[in-house]
Write an enzyme that holds these catalytic residues in place. Structure first.
Site, PDB file in Angstrom:
ATOM      1  N   ASN A 129       0.828  -1.217   0.000  1.00  0.00           N
ATOM      2  CA  ASN A 129       0.000   0.000   0.000  1.00  0.00           C
ATOM      3  C   ASN A 129       0.858   1.262   0.000  1.00  0.00           C
ATOM      4  O   ASN A 129       0.535   2.249  -0.663  1.00  0.00           O
ATOM      5  CB  ASN A 129      -0.925   0.013   1.214  1.00  0.00           C
ATOM      6  CG  ASN A 129      -2.056  -0.998   1.113  1.00  0.00           C
ATOM      7  OD1 ASN A 129      -2.250  -1.621   0.069  1.00  0.00           O
ATOM      8  ND2 ASN A 129      -2.788  -1.170   2.191  1.00  0.00           N
TER       9      ASN A 129
ATOM     10  N   ARG B 260     -11.156  -4.788 -13.360  1.00  0.00           N
ATOM     11  CA  ARG B 260      -9.981  -5.589 -12.997  1.00  0.00           C
ATOM     12  C   ARG B 260     -10.401  -7.045 -13.033  1.00  0.00           C
ATOM     13  O   ARG B 260     -11.205  -7.478 -12.204  1.00  0.00           O
ATOM     14  CB  ARG B 260      -9.482  -5.243 -11.588  1.00  0.00           C
ATOM     15  CG  ARG B 260      -9.089  -3.789 -11.365  1.00  0.00           C
ATOM     16  CD  ARG B 260      -8.481  -3.607  -9.972  1.00  0.00           C
ATOM     17  NE  ARG B 260      -8.427  -2.221  -9.552  1.00  0.00           N
ATOM     18  CZ  ARG B 260      -7.428  -1.391  -9.835  1.00  0.00           C
ATOM     19  NH1 ARG B 260      -6.421  -1.821 -10.558  1.00  0.00           N
ATOM     20  NH2 ARG B 260      -7.434  -0.140  -9.395  1.00  0.00           N
TER      21      ARG B 260
ATOM     22  N   HIS C  55     -16.076   2.454 -14.007  1.00  0.00           N
ATOM     23  CA  HIS C  55     -15.830   1.682 -12.792  1.00  0.00           C
ATOM     24  C   HIS C  55     -17.024   0.810 -12.417  1.00  0.00           C
ATOM     25  O   HIS C  55     -16.966   0.036 -11.461  1.00  0.00           O
ATOM     26  CB  HIS C  55     -15.497   2.669 -11.657  1.00  0.00           C
ATOM     27  CG  HIS C  55     -14.998   2.042 -10.408  1.00  0.00           C
ATOM     28  ND1 HIS C  55     -15.684   2.089  -9.210  1.00  0.00           N
ATOM     29  CD2 HIS C  55     -13.863   1.335 -10.155  1.00  0.00           C
ATOM     30  CE1 HIS C  55     -14.998   1.455  -8.275  1.00  0.00           C
ATOM     31  NE2 HIS C  55     -13.898   0.993  -8.813  1.00  0.00           N
TER      32      HIS C  55
ATOM     33  N   ARG D 277      -5.935   1.688 -12.711  1.00  0.00           N
ATOM     34  CA  ARG D 277      -4.551   1.911 -12.288  1.00  0.00           C
ATOM     35  C   ARG D 277      -3.855   0.621 -11.872  1.00  0.00           C
ATOM     36  O   ARG D 277      -4.370  -0.150 -11.077  1.00  0.00           O
ATOM     37  CB  ARG D 277      -4.504   2.924 -11.144  1.00  0.00           C
ATOM     38  CG  ARG D 277      -3.094   3.264 -10.687  1.00  0.00           C
ATOM     39  CD  ARG D 277      -3.094   4.366  -9.663  1.00  0.00           C
ATOM     40  NE  ARG D 277      -3.296   5.670 -10.281  1.00  0.00           N
ATOM     41  CZ  ARG D 277      -4.152   6.571  -9.855  1.00  0.00           C
ATOM     42  NH1 ARG D 277      -4.936   6.304  -8.856  1.00  0.00           N
ATOM     43  NH2 ARG D 277      -4.250   7.746 -10.457  1.00  0.00           N
TER      44      ARG D 277
END
Length: 720
Positions: free
Chosen positions: A65, A399, A459, A429
């Protein structure tokens, strides 16, 4: 506190006209709040209630992270400063002021993580037979074993790169682990070389378990691979004298800015952007404290790094590489116990009577991952691919991962003559390369691939199947809060919804026309779609609760989201609190709202839950004067989600699912005293008094699924 409870508004409460809701003191900075979340993850690594290897995994998650935090958030701050931007954020900080605070707070966290790893976790692992050792502490037998592995498996893939008048300073790739090597030739001239530790080599090299003090205790023994390489550098520089070597690691700016309006081909633009990311400016340089000043100077000068962004560490560099260790050891006694995801029998293809579409047509189905299996989602798409009556499949992919049964089902559908249209979001990303690869493969199979909309990131999570039934067309939908990724579906908490609702189906058709063609449609029947109507509709839902409270009908909201950043929404929530509306905010990560501010947010609680699974679902509950409404979907309460992304929220109206989401899910979060932290008006997170009678929400959900398995109660809504 029960979901339907209402607290009495604080005495002396003020009206919205009496306060300035733009006061910077009412807001928490988003970057500092994100760092607070990393601290909460770090707390899980320190929590001895978690199994030991899971604590190590949490520590690795913090490392991963923080890598992303530097690449994106710090990188974005640097760009603002470089471009002379001085505009202050809602909390009153200018970019250069924030950068100093972020740097100091991040450095403190990284130092604490490394100290905890070396001083606590590694010794505890050794006590349990998993020994992570330094090369200098190996026995001669172990060093010989390590040397043999180096010669056979490591040495052939290493490439030393010289740096001198004839060789320019080599490119140092982002997040790579490297050795800075100082050597002398036969004339005693000093030379500098850089050696990259290939990512294909395991960071922790397994060796024969043997140690002077724990000869019988170590069932698994590992040594840091960079230390093994450093001990055998003579093989790489024959005839030279290796003076010293020191590991270092860099983090580059990965915040891509795409000039989409000027791009003729978004796919080509994204490919160029991903390549350019590898050459971003250096944001962080880490090395061990033993590295001498002259070697540091070589790196700082040639990497064009800022000395203030150099981090001197006491332990191994790059803790994200520890993520794989739990699986390598196979010490399941030191990991979370495994569980079998529940599959509602009516969605279980081995038990259901009739086909998948009949099951969905007969009633809606809600699934809660990872407690419920992701298999019904894959089977839904596989059934659509094979069913002769299916005419078309339309889907958004954000994703999907590297090995995707979802994509395989779409390609199979195309082979079977279905019309297949897929929006592959290239701007997801750090998944750009994977998505570019899938986009090209799907195109080669004849699938209609859309790369997203100019200026917007798609999204939303939606799959539409169009089927011919008798003399009419029937639409089937899967809507979700999470990605179509079968791997993360076992790790992330998310919700999915199967329906044949005609109005939702018609909305989905309109949405795909907006995504794939030209559409100026501004209204939807049931869906809330960003950037079209979601913000306005969501604001009206909050304003409606204010009106209910003013009319004496107990205003009440529970909003579960990943992040709360949008100042417009925050101000409305403050207004609702001022009116006396009872609000619980379940915010996993960033929260810029300050709860419990006297006279302003007395009626707002903010709770963050960090546990085994990543809390990822978005659940928005409105009491609505007793006529409850719940929306699920992909949108967080952030400007980017409301203004610059294609997002979808969808209503759940089935009474059994409303009860489940309200009483079994949201209630469990509000009662959690084990994994919950409460945000204070000071910006600090504190744990509530521990109450063992209310287990952690994730443990509670797992136990509920175990109960269903053991008692074989048929489909789960019979419990309601």
């Amino acid at each position: 506190m029960k979901v339907g409870d209402l607290t009495t508004p604080a005495e002396g409460i003020r009206s919205v006209e009496d306060v300035s809701l733009k006061d910077p003191g009412l807001y928490i900075n988003r970057e500092l709040s994100l760092l607070d979340f990393q601290y909460r993850v770090f707390e899980e690594a320190q929590d001895e209630d978690n199994p030991l290897l899971e604590r190590l995994r949490f520590l690795a998650i913090v490392g991963s992270n923080m890598d992303e935090f530097y690449m994106v958030r710090v990188g974005g701050l640097k760009k603002q400063i470089d471009h002379g931007i001085v505009e202050r954020s809602p909390d009153g900080l200018a970019p250069h002021e924030l950068f100093v605070r972020v740097r100091n707070k991040a450095q403190g966290l990284l130092q604490a993580v490394h100290i905890y790893l070396t001083d606590t976790l590694i010794p505890e692992l050794a006590d349990h037979g998993i020994c992570i050792m330094n090369y200098a502490d190996l026995s001669e037998r172990q060093k010989n074993h390590a040397r043999n592995q180096f010669e056979s498996s490591i040495f052939p893939v290493l490439t030393p790169l010289a740096f001198d008048s004839a060789h320019p300073f080599p490119h140092i790739s982002n997040l790579s682990l490297n050795l800075a090597v100082l050597i002398k030739d036969e004339h005693e001239y000093e030379r500098f070389a850089r050696l990259k530790v290939p990512g294909s080599i395991p960071r922790l090299l397994p060796i024969v378990p043997e140690h002077a003090s724990r000869a019988s205790a170590c069932s698994h023994t590992f040594v840091w691979v960079e230390q093994v390489i450093a001990a055998n550098l003579k093989m790489l520089f024959p005839g030279m004298k290796v003076v010293e070597s020191h590991p270092f690691r860099i983090t580059r700016n990965a915040d891509m800015t795409l000039q989409e309006m000027e791009a003729d081909d978004l796919l080509e633009t994204m490919e160029q952007g991903v390549r350019q990311r590898r050459y971003g400016s250096v944001l962080r340089l880490t090395f061990l404290k033993e590295m001498p000043p002259r070697m540091r100077e070589i790196l700082i000068k040639n990497l064009e790094a800022d000395e203030r962004d150099c981090y001197e560490m006491n332990g191994p560099l790059g803790t994200r590489s520890l993520m794989s260790l739990p699986g390598v050891t196979e010490r399941f006694d030191l990991m979370f116990p495994p569980f079998v995801p529940f599959t509602p029998p009516r969605l279980n293809k081995d038990k259901r009577d009739g086909d998948a579409f009949m099951m969905i047509r007969s009633q809606n189905h809600l699934v809660h991952h990872p407690y419920d299996s992701f298999s019904p989602v894959i089977e839904f798409l596989e059934a659509a691919a094979e069913d002769p009556a299916v005419l078309a499949i339309k889907m958004t992919l954000y994703r999907v991962g590297s090995h995707s049964p979802v994509v395989n089902a779409l390609m199979r559908a195309r082979e079977n003559g279905k019309q297949v249209a897929v929006l592959v979001e290239l701007k997801a990303r750090f998944d750009e390369e994977s998505n570019i690869g899938w986009a090209r493969i799907l195109e080669q199979e004849g699938v209609h691939v859309i790369y997203g909309l100019i200026g917007l990131k798609t999204h939303s999570k939606i799959a539409l199947v169009v089927r011919k039934e008798a003399d009419r067309i029937q639409r089937y939908l899967h809507l979700a809060t999470g990605n179509y990724n079968n791997v993360t579906a076992t790790q992330y908490e998310d919700l999915g919804f199967f329906t044949a609702d005609p109005e939702l189906g018609a909305d989905a058709t309109d949405l795909f026309n907006f995504l794939t063609g030209y559409s100026e449609k501004r209204s939807y029947r049931k869906l809330l779609v960003a950037p079209i109507n979601l913000r306005a509709r969501f604001e009206k839902l909050i304003q409606r609760e204010i009106k209910h409270q003013q009319d004496g009908h107990r205003g009440r909201m529970i909003l579960k989201t990943n992040s709360l950043v949008d100042t417009g929404i925050i101000r409305l929530l403050y207004e609702a609190s001022l009116a006396g509306v009872q609000i619980d905010l379940l915010v996993r990560g960033i929260c810029c709202l300050k709860p419990q501010v006297p006279g302003i947010s007395d009626n707002i609680r903010v709770i963050s839950v960090v546990g085994r699974f990543l809390e990822h679902s978005r659940i928005y509950y409105f009491r609505n004067g007793g006529h409850e409404e719940i929306y699920l979907g992909s949108a967080d309460l952030m400007p980017r989600n409301l203004n610059r992304r294609v997002e979808v929220l969808f209503p759940v109206t089935d009474k059994r699912y409303v009860r489940y989401l309200r009483d079994d899910v949201l209630e469990a979060y509000l009662e959690d005293t084990i994994k919950a932290r409460y945000l204070q008006s000071t910006g600090e997170y504190v744990r509530p008094p521990r109450n063992e009678s209310h287990p952690a929400v994730q443990k509670r959900m797992l136990a509920l699924r175990e109960e269903w398995h053991e008692e074989e109660k048929g489909h789960f809504w019979e419990l309601f």
